[in-house]
Write a protein that holds these residues in place. Structure first.
Motif, PDB file in Angstrom:
ATOM      1  N   GLN A   8      44.814  31.929  36.669  1.00  0.00           N
ATOM      2  CA  GLN A   8      44.723  33.360  36.930  1.00  0.00           C
ATOM      3  C   GLN A   8      44.870  33.689  38.414  1.00  0.00           C
ATOM      4  OE1 GLN A   8      41.313  35.178  34.950  1.00  0.00           O
ATOM      5  NE2 GLN A   8      41.285  33.565  33.384  1.00  0.00           N
ATOM      6  N   ARG A   9      44.807  32.646  39.258  1.00  0.00           N
ATOM      7  CA  ARG A   9      44.987  32.855  40.691  1.00  0.00           C
ATOM      8  C   ARG A   9      46.457  33.069  41.014  1.00  0.00           C
ATOM      9  NH1 ARG A   9      40.443  34.544  42.967  1.00  0.00           N
ATOM     10  NH2 ARG A   9      38.672  33.283  42.266  1.00  0.00           N
ATOM     11  N   ALA A  10      46.722  33.932  41.973  1.00  0.00           N
ATOM     12  CA  ALA A  10      48.107  34.242  42.343  1.00  0.00           C
ATOM     13  C   ALA A  10      48.812  33.034  42.930  1.00  0.00           C
ATOM     14  CB  ALA A  10      48.135  35.418  43.313  1.00  0.00           C
ATOM     15  N   GLU A  11      48.047  32.198  43.654  1.00  0.00           N
ATOM     16  CA  GLU A  11      48.689  31.053  44.291  1.00  0.00           C
ATOM     17  C   GLU A  11      49.079  29.961  43.289  1.00  0.00           C
ATOM     18  OE1 GLU A  11      44.860  28.366  45.598  1.00  0.00           O
ATOM     19  OE2 GLU A  11      45.721  29.741  47.056  1.00  0.00           O
ATOM     20  N   ASN A  24      48.843  35.939  32.488  1.00  0.00           N
ATOM     21  CA  ASN A  24      49.138  36.078  33.919  1.00  0.00           C
ATOM     22  C   ASN A  24      50.329  35.219  34.327  1.00  0.00           C
ATOM     23  OD1 ASN A  24      47.085  37.871  34.305  1.00  0.00           O
ATOM     24  ND2 ASN A  24      45.594  36.346  34.960  1.00  0.00           N
ATOM     25  N   THR A  45      52.359  38.635  34.080  1.00  0.00           N
ATOM     26  CA  THR A  45      52.010  39.283  35.355  1.00  0.00           C
ATOM     27  C   THR A  45      52.803  38.720  36.513  1.00  0.00           C
ATOM     28  OG1 THR A  45      49.788  39.617  34.482  1.00  0.00           O
ATOM     29  CG2 THR A  45      50.099  39.865  36.865  1.00  0.00           C
ATOM     30  N   PHE A  46      52.847  37.355  36.581  1.00  0.00           N
ATOM     31  CA  PHE A  46      53.558  36.710  37.695  1.00  0.00           C
ATOM     32  C   PHE A  46      55.023  36.478  37.391  1.00  0.00           C
ATOM     33  CE2 PHE A  46      49.205  34.658  38.356  1.00  0.00           C
ATOM     34  CZ  PHE A  46      48.768  35.747  39.077  1.00  0.00           C
ATOM     35  N   GLU A  66      57.520  40.880  36.897  1.00  0.00           N
ATOM     36  CA  GLU A  66      57.189  42.027  37.737  1.00  0.00           C
ATOM     37  C   GLU A  66      58.439  42.840  38.055  1.00  0.00           C
ATOM     38  OE1 GLU A  66      55.436  39.982  40.967  1.00  0.00           O
ATOM     39  OE2 GLU A  66      53.437  39.921  40.059  1.00  0.00           O
TER      40      GLU A  66
END
Length: 1482
Positions: free
Chosen positions: A288-291, A342, A346-347, A350
């Motif tokens: 769930q982390r963007a990185e 995600n 999400t990632f 976009e």
């Protein structure tokens, strides 16, 4: 700052723990005493001694606790700042800020790698014995695996997962492939060790839910990792034999300590498993982390595998728990689904895919992530993983994976739509980019990314594995389709030009991966032959298809067309079930503009999966996609596999049901049921329902046909009703029930429609005839009450359709359902008045009312009876009541009084019902019948009213009884009653006499005899006078004869004996009357005129004579010769009515006087065949004697079943010849009787008579087998049944003989087929090898016998040719159980058959026995016979070689081994085999 400093100190202690560890404190863990001493030291001094792993684990827990505290403090601090600034930011501090001057990656080699790979030593898990099997069971993963997880390993995994979920984990060097792989292995091992320990997890879940804190240090110290206490007790057991004498005194204390250690070990196991759930929760938070998007492909793949494994395990564990919203397993599923969404939505979406400056590396990463996620979901969807709670756990994991997949597709589709909308808005202000024609096909991202140098480093895992679901170069399609076309880009799948999102016609990236997964589910999933797995697969695909973009969904529908025409049976089965779901979806109308060509999805050669009946012509080559789907589903009705046909019919039923219930006007409501298309569908379903050999297909076709008829009510006709009525008598219980349900559904649906439209007309001009359905229901569904297997359903339908509408409705004219109920009862009543009608419906009506009366006495005996009595009285006074209502009312009254006359009469008395209407009813009905003598309904009501008065006579006052008796006597003497009402009138007279003042029946019986004798005598005298019989007086004479016969049977019982138990109501007719009846039977009047008596009068006279004979044995003895003469086959110009009645009388006399009629069995058996022709051979009596032959089949079979007759002589073979009768009805009836009740009574009858049938049917009278068969059962009396008058020579005779052989073979078991083959080889072919007999003689001829040859040689030749025909027949082969998909598929419409595997195994065993018998017995005889036939150049050599060729094709290896000593014969057979194959290919 205090917290930060504490974190740094703890972190540094953890990193330095391995360097500062004192080796002297490392005790010998293999010594039990050392372990106990160490444990005592721990308890006394706390943590003075601890192993390195335990110390590091404790430090990991301590550090994790501090990180949680820091996180809470930071959260409170940010909350205050946000509240002050009205901001809503929740910034989490990165790892670099937490450990500013520390190299966090140092944890990996010193702490994380050793602890994550820490396991209990395998040697300590093995049992005390050196047993390989026991060792394998302990370490096995299929049962309860050995518990090898350690607490420090879980502590390290929890710390590492938490650190990875923190910001800055990638920059701190924590993202390393080695510890990640160890973390995944830890999750996998946790999954395996949860299997078999589900109860422990359930016990620990409550405590874990209340508090997420870790286990305390006290618990940790109870169980060092390397040597759990429960394993120590095993070691103690192994070393117990070496205990010294001193240790025996302490044994009890040691045992108590071991028990305590065992309890502590169980607690530790639960804690470790519960900690595994917490590790899984933390792992699911990492993506769930963007990185996470910046991780290397290998690292992302490893971690996503861990997430999917954790989700599957959590779902499986929930199968054994109650609904707990806050359980760790629920959190795993929630966090895991968020992580996958995600990563994929999400990632990944976009709007970047639709921007002009596309990053190839980003697109490749997105593709790889999608493939990894969907591959993991695929494993769960295929049920290939081992999970807790066994199969139930797998199903729960499947449901969770299906839900996640649907959510991913839904959000992906919404993201794509939003990105397209955003790209569309930006295109208004931006200039066109050079990348507007960029690739958007399935795998173009992978292709284009290879052209750049800055791509992601190549994965250590094979790329083919990661792209197994990606359509990068080739869309994911099952190779098992075996079609001529290619599925590659530009192939048939991508030729659709409608509604393409891109110029090149290729599907887009990630949706195409979803498309590949759905395709893989339809064809690549193992176990799809099982109904449960197919159902779950179809439901998953159904929920996912609605979220596919239009282009991808179009591709999938075209793919569905292809697998619907696949050569793999299971693919067609899945396609049929999917089509049943797809065709009822509202979104399908969006594809009206999509077209497809039949050449794209149909193969040139459909013979491998279609029946020869599938020869539809006139189909358009190009059609819209929904129409093509509909036609494909309809075409599967002609599939070769029964399960596919049944699935197609069930899917059509589902579509029709949806159309019927759906109020929305979609494409399917209007397009494909118009005119020719709808009629073609109805014809196909009717064909499957009537002619299909599989019961489940017939059942499914009936239900589908019913649904189509409900949609197209204008197509309801006698043609389809007749088919459903036939299926109500099907041999299969499933089919009978389905047919009954179909008629009931049609009746209820059509009745409700007519009530809504107020346009209810029975038999009038309307869209459909409800009266037709009513008649079919009353004649087919109602008789099912007599069938034990269908009685419950039939009684329930009868209650709903007939009883309740009448009993609960007070108005005679109100309610269309009541009109239907009266019409049903009227049909039953009319059946009783028809000549030769079956009494099944009447008996069923009585049985249904009787059973319902026992279940609800008030409903039947009170409410229904009173309603029937009220209506019956009103039918006499009101003239506006319809005829059908009148017949139905009196039929119901008759039935109610018949089942319980005394009880019903008491009920009418208690209700103070006036029964005077019953006294006058019969007179009213008789007057109406006199005005219209040919009216069926008037005759029915007259008969019913007479039965009613006979039942209620006890409730009528004596005066009324006497008055009614006088009027009825006068009508009987005037012969005013029709023949079918005379019997009920006589019964009514008998009852009225009992309850009137006379108390004697003698006067009116004598009066009827006297008046009948007078009428018959005058009629004969008038005929003698004018040399002809008057047709005007013939009806009255027939009534007089019928009255005489009925009166003579008053008070008759089958066990009567006039010498021992005289019947008071019986009076013998006068001798003159008997003589008059005998004159009418003779055929001609005595005297010079020899006037011929009409056949109608003769037929009635035979029945009267038979009734006389039943009461007079001496008369019967004299009359038997007269009856036999009438049945003799040499009688010229017989009349079928006369012969039928004579045969019926003979059958009744056979029951009454068995010993007397036994000698006339050959005459009765001769009635089974057609008979003879006149001298010129021009007049055939086939049409006139078919009724006689049917009666002969029924009567003789009934007498055989009741043991009044025995199988004597060639009686069986006469029955067998009747099975091939020229009249189809006779043949079907004979087959049903012979293969049904007669075979059940004697199961070996076909086997015992098969070989002798070869000689009997060919009239080979000189052979000993024929002679022995002709004398069977005669006991030397010479009255055995012969085969005279039957000739089966010539081409017609040969066809009939072979039909009989095929019929017999179809009823034989595999064991019996082996025995028949042996007998034919020995008794027929073996005799032909010899030198004596006709069979040997005919083998020496150079040509077949001609018409001028000896009949014995012709018969012998036919025996040999028939023998070769039987031996080469496919029906005689053993082990013909279908080995294809149809034998292993699980049909959801079919009842479970647990003995299927036993049957298959038995069949294979019998096949081996048959092969051994063939090689050892049959082949030597065939070789010897070949030598003889070859020496004489006999034409029979051709038949012999054909049989040898058949054996060679089926058993090539065995034949070669046997013929190794005869290479010439082997070469001939091989040459013939090659020639046969080449001819077949041409």
């Amino acid at each position: 700052m205090a917290v930060a400093e504490t974190l740094v100190v703890t972190f540094q202690s953890l990193v330095d723990s391995s360097n500062n560890y004192d080796d002297d404190h490392d005790g010998d863990n293999d010594s039990l005493n050392s372990y106990n001493n160490d444990s005592e030291n721990e308890n006394e001094n706390g943590n003075e001694w601890m192993s390195l792993e335990d110390r590091q684990g404790n430090l990991c827990e301590h550090l994790l606790s501090q990180l949680h505290n820091q996180q809470k403090q930071q959260g409170r601090r940010h909350q205050k700042i946000d509240d002050k600034n009205n901001n809503d930011n929740n910034v989490e501090e990165s790892i670099r800020n937490l450990f500013p001057n520390s190299k966090v990656s140092d944890l990996i080699p010193t702490v994380l790698n050793p602890l994550l790979n820490d396991r209990v030593d395998t040697q300590r898990l093995l049992p005390g014995t050196q047993d390989d099997t026991a060792n394998e069971e302990v370490l096995s993963e299929t049962t309860k695996a050995a518990f090898s997880l350690t607490l420090p390993g879980m502590q390290a995994g929890l710390l590492y997962a938490h650190l990875l979920s923190r910001p800055g984990a990638l920059g701190s060097g924590l993202v390393d492939l080695e510890p990640l792989t160890a973390l995944v292995a830890l999750i996998r091992r946790w999954t395996m060790e949860c299997c078999g320990r589900e109860r422990s997890i359930i016990m620990s879940s409550s405590s874990t839910t209340k508090s997420s804190s870790l286990t305390t240090n006290k618990v940790l110290l109870l169980s060092p990792t390397k040597s759990p206490p429960q394993k120590r007790s095993r070691r103690d057991t192994r070393t117990g034999s070496r205990r010294t004498v001193e240790e025996e005194d302490d044994y009890e204390n040691e045992r108590l300590n071991n028990n305590a250690s065992k309890v502590a070990g169980e607690n530790q196991t639960r804690n470790i498993l519960a900690m595994g759930s917490l590790v899984a929760v933390e792992v699911c938070k990492i993506p769930q982390r963007a990185e996470f998007a910046s991780w290397s492909p290998e690292s992302r793949e490893v971690l996503l595998d861990a997430v999917l494994i954790a989700m599957g395990t959590a779902a499986a564990l929930l199968a054994g728990k109650r609904n707990e919203n806050d359980s760790p397993e629920k959190r795993i599923l929630n966090q895991g689904q968020k992580a996958l969404e995600n990563c994929l939505v999400t990632f990944g979406m976009e709007g970047e895919e639709y921007q002009e400056n596309l990053n190839p590396n980003r697109q490749q990463q997105h593709h790889e992530t999608a493939v990894i996620i969907l591959r993991g979901l695929m494993h769960l969807l295929q049920l290939k993983v081992i999970l807790p709670n066994g199969e139930r756990g797998k199903l729960e994991a499947y449901a969770a994976a299906s839900e996640v997949l649907t959510s991913l597709m839904q959000k992906s589709n919404l993201a794509i739509a939003a990105a397209k909308a955003k790209a569309g808005s930006l295109s208004v202000t931006k200039t066109p980019s050079r990348g507007k024609n960029r690739r958007s096909s399935v795998g173009g991202g992978l292709t284009s990314s290879r052209k750049h140098t800055n791509q992601t480093p190549k994965s250590t895992i094979a790329r083919s594995r990661r792209t197994s679901l990606d359509g990068g170069i080739t869309p994911m399609l099952s190779p098992a389709l075996k079609k001529k076309g290619s599925y590659r880009n530009g192939g048939p799948l991508f030729n659709n030009n409608a509604n393409k999102g891109n110029g090149n016609g290729k599907p887009r990236g990630v949706p195409a991966i979803f498309l590949g997964l759905l395709q893989k589910l339809t064809t690549g999933r193992a176990g799809l032959e099982k109904a449960l797995l197919r159902k779950s697969t179809v439901q998953t695909i159904q929920s996912c298809m609605r979220w596919l973009p239009h282009s991808e969904r179009t591709h999938f529908l075209e793919y569905l067309l292809k697998i619907c025409h696949s050569k793999v049976s299971v693919h067609r089965l899945v396609a049929c079930e999917l089509l049943g779901v797809v065709l009822s979806q509202q979104w399908l109308e969006q594809h009206d503009n999509d077209t497809t060509s039949r050449d794209d999805y149909e193969d040139d050669d459909t013979s491998s999966y279609d029946t020869p009946e599938d020869n539809e012509v006139g189909k358009k080559n190009v059609s819209c996609l929904p129409t093509a789907l509909w036609q494909a589903l309809q075409g599967r009705l002609m599939d070769r596999i029964a399960a596919v046909r049944a699935s197609a019919a069930s899917s059509l039923e589902a579509v029709m049901t949806e159309i019927q219930q759906d109020s929305k006007q979609g494409w399917h409501n209007l397009s494909f049921l118009n005119d020719d298309d709808g009629e073609r569908l109805l014809m196909a379903l009717r064909k499957r329902a009537v002619k299909d050999e599989t019961a489940t297909v017939r059942k499914a076709a009936i239900l589908a046909l019913t649904k189509v008829l409900l949609v197209k009510k204008e197509s309801i006709s006698e043609y389809y009703m007749h088919a459903i009525c036939e299926l109500c008598q099907d041999s299969s219980l499933l089919t009978r029930r389905a047919a009954a349900e179909a008629l009931t559904t049609l009746l209820e649906a059509c009745t409700s429609i007519k009530e809504q439209t107020n346009d209810f007309v029975l038999g009038g001009e309307q869209d459909f005839d409800v009266g037709l359905i009513v008649e079919a229901w009353s004649s087919c569904v109602l008789p099912m009450v007599l069938d034990e297997e269908t009685a419950v359903k039939a009684r329930s339908a009868f209650l709903q359709v007939v009883v309740l509408p009448i009993a609960k409705n007070s108005d005679l004219h109100d309610g269309q359902k009541q009109d239907v109920a009266w019409r049903i009862l009227a049909n039953v009543g009319n059946l009783t008045g028809q000549h030769g009608a079956s009494k099944g419906a009447v008996q069923a009506l009585h049985a249904a009312l009787s059973h319902l009366g026992r279940e609800d006495s008030d409903l039947i005996h009170v409410e229904l009876l009173q309603r029937a009595a009220d209506m019956a009285s009103r039918t006499l006074s009101q003239c506006d009541i319809s005829e059908t209502t009148v017949v139905g009312v009196w039929c119901l009254m008759e039935a109610l009084l018949t089942i319980n006359s005394s009880g019903m009469t008491k009920t009418l008395r208690s209700s103070k019902k006036d029964l005077s209407f019953c006294v006058s009813a019969w007179q009213t009905m008789l007057e109406k019948h006199t005005t219209q003598p040919k009216s069926l309904w008037r005759r029915s009501t007259l008969r019913s009213s007479l039965v009613v008065i006979s039942k209620v006579a006890s409730g009528i006052v004596p005066a009324d009884c006497e008055d009614c008796e006088g009027k009825m006597r006068q009508k009987l003497l005037d012969f005013s009653f029709p023949p079918d009402s005379i019997g009920p009138a006589l019964s009514a007279m008998t009852e009225l006499t009992k309850h009137s003042g006379s108390r004697s029946s003698d006067p009116w019986i004598r009066s009827i005899f006297s008046e009948s004798e007078k009428e018959i005598s005058n009629y004969i005298q008038e005929a003698n006078k004018y040399s002809a019989f008057s047709e005007q007086h013939q009806p009255k004479i027939l009534r007089a004869l019928f009255s005489v016969g009925e009166v003579s049977m008053v008070g008759f019982r089958l066990d009567d004996d006039e010498k021992t138990s005289p019947v008071p109501l019986y009076l013998k007719p006068s001798k003159a009357l008997q003589e008059l009846v005998q004159i009418m039977v003779s055929g001609h009047l005595p005297g010079a005129s020899q006037t011929k008596i009409p056949n109608a009068i003769r037929a009635h006279a035979f029945t009267v004579l038979g009734k006389f004979c039943l009461r007079d044995e001496s008369l019967a003895r004299k009359s038997l010769i007269l009856l036999a003469r009438e049945l003799h086959p040499s009688l010229p110009n017989p009349n079928q009515s006369v012969q039928s009645n004579a045969l019926l009388v003979m059958g009744d006399l056979c029951v009454r006087y068995t010993n007397m009629t036994d000698r006339y069995l050959p005459v009765m058996a001769s009635c089974l065949q057609n008979g003879t022709t006149d001298g010129a051979g021009s007049i055939s009596i086939l049409d006139r004697s078919s009724v006689v032959r049917k009666h002969a089949v029924l009567i003789l079979s009934s007498l055989l079943l009741q043991d009044y007759l025995k199988w004597r002589g060639l009686l069986f073979h006469r029955f067998l010849v009747a099975c091939s009768d020229e009249d189809e009805e006779v043949a079907v009836l004979a087959e049903s009787v012979l293969s049904g009740p007669l075979r059940v009574r004697n199961p070996k009858i076909f086997f015992n008579h098969f070989v002798e049938s070869m000689f009997v049917l060919n009239n080979c009278t000189a052979h000993p087998i024929y002679v022995s068969a002709s004398r069977q059962g005669d006991g030397g009396s010479g009255i055995a049944v012969s085969f005279d008058g039957i000739n089966l020579d010539g081409q017609d005779g040969e066809a009939r003989r072979r039909n009989m052989y095929d019929f017999l073979l179809s009823k034989l078991s595999d064991e019996e087929k082996i025995g028949i083959t042996a007998r034919l080889a020995k008794e027929v072919l073996g005799e032909a090898v010899g030198n004596n007999g006709d069979l040997s003689q005919v083998c020496k001829g150079l040509s077949p016998p001609t018409d001028s040859s000896s009949p014995r040689l012709i018969s012998a030749w036919n025996v040999l040719t028939d023998t070769f025909y039987v031996l080469t027949s496919k029906s005689i082969k053993v082990g013909r159980v279908q080995d294809d998909f149809d034998s292993t598929v699980e049909d959801p419409n079919q009842l479970a058959n647990p003995s299927r595997q036993v049957t298959v195994a038995k069949t294979r065993l019998l096949s081996k026995i048959s092969l051994k018998h063939m090689v050892e017995i049959v082949l030597p005889i065939l070789c010897n016979l070949k030598v003889k036939l070859q020496g004489s150049c006999s034409p029979l050599l051709k038949d012999l070689m054909a049989y040898l060729l058949e054996i060679f094709r089926n058993h090539k290896v065995e034949v070669k081994e046997f013929l190794a000593n005869d290479p010439t014969l082997l070469q001939e057979i091989e040459y013939d085999a090659r020639t046969h194959l080449s001819n077949s290919a041409d």
